[in-house]
Design a protein around this motif. Sequence first.
Motif: not given
Lengths: 110, 217
Positions: A56, B120, B125, B173-176, B178
Amino acid sequence: MMSDPHFHSHHDMGGGPAGPVERGEHDYAFWEKRVDALMVLLSSPQRQLIRVDELRRAIESLGPDVYDRLSYYERWIAAISRLMVEKGVLGGAEIDARIADLRRRGVGKT
Amino acid sequence: MATHETHGQHDHNHAHDHAPLPDRDGAWSDAQYLEAAVRELLLEKGILTADEIRRQIEAMDRRSPEQGARVVARAWVDPGYRQRLLQDGTAAVRELGIEIEPVHLIVVENTEREHNLVVCTLCSCYPRNLLGLPPDWYKARAYRSRAVSEPRTVLAEFGTAIPDHVAVRVHDSTADMRYMVLPRRPSGTEGMGEAELAALISRDSMIGVVTLAPPKP
């Protein structure tokens, strides 16, 4: 302007102005799937050469012009190669030389 | 769907919205050369193998919204499962033998009073294990920007009208973390079994941009 660049990085698009949603979709090309596979494998627990936050950060620091010019997986491969160079896994000159070599051999020409 | 009828009214200061689609048959783009160079060098240095790349792509191709549809259909027929799914999405999905990345999956349920939409805003994400790779529009500026500020208008562009008395909740959403939407079970499906139900459930209904219509008789 709703999105003030002083408060939002370019990738942080929530609430910004934009046109209608273009609902077209494309099937992913094979090279795009390979980029995805490279990322998954390089971030696997055995390797941990790239963490998702590093990907990212590398994508978000491409700069607004490059970010908008590149398609999704073009951003990914740009970020992956940058991270591989940062970590000393690959050399920048080595990558450039290989690209020149591929072009010289006529790979990717139709 | 009237998406394009309004096109002329928008000012076109979004020249960069439409990311170029990748070449498939034409000469390679710079990015394709970069991919080939990086991949070849990683293979030569023994960091990856060609076989691993091939297997990873095969695994990716096996993922599709059918996985998510299985989860939704089970939740519709099994109240205990629905409860577990809403409490801990990751664990409930694993219960069905679906492998999922070590990310926190939150399942949000559409009801008579609440409609959920997933976006996202920062990147793309998406619950890939359950829905496959995201569609282009999910990753593009228009959806990412506007889903949070004017969700009902965005929904209308997908042909989805949410009545005013129904709240629209948008989940970023975030990378961690969903999200997946548990859509409402359409009427007229009372006698259906799990597999039959699963066939009704679309990807877009699990993102929340559409609702499910009753099956055609």
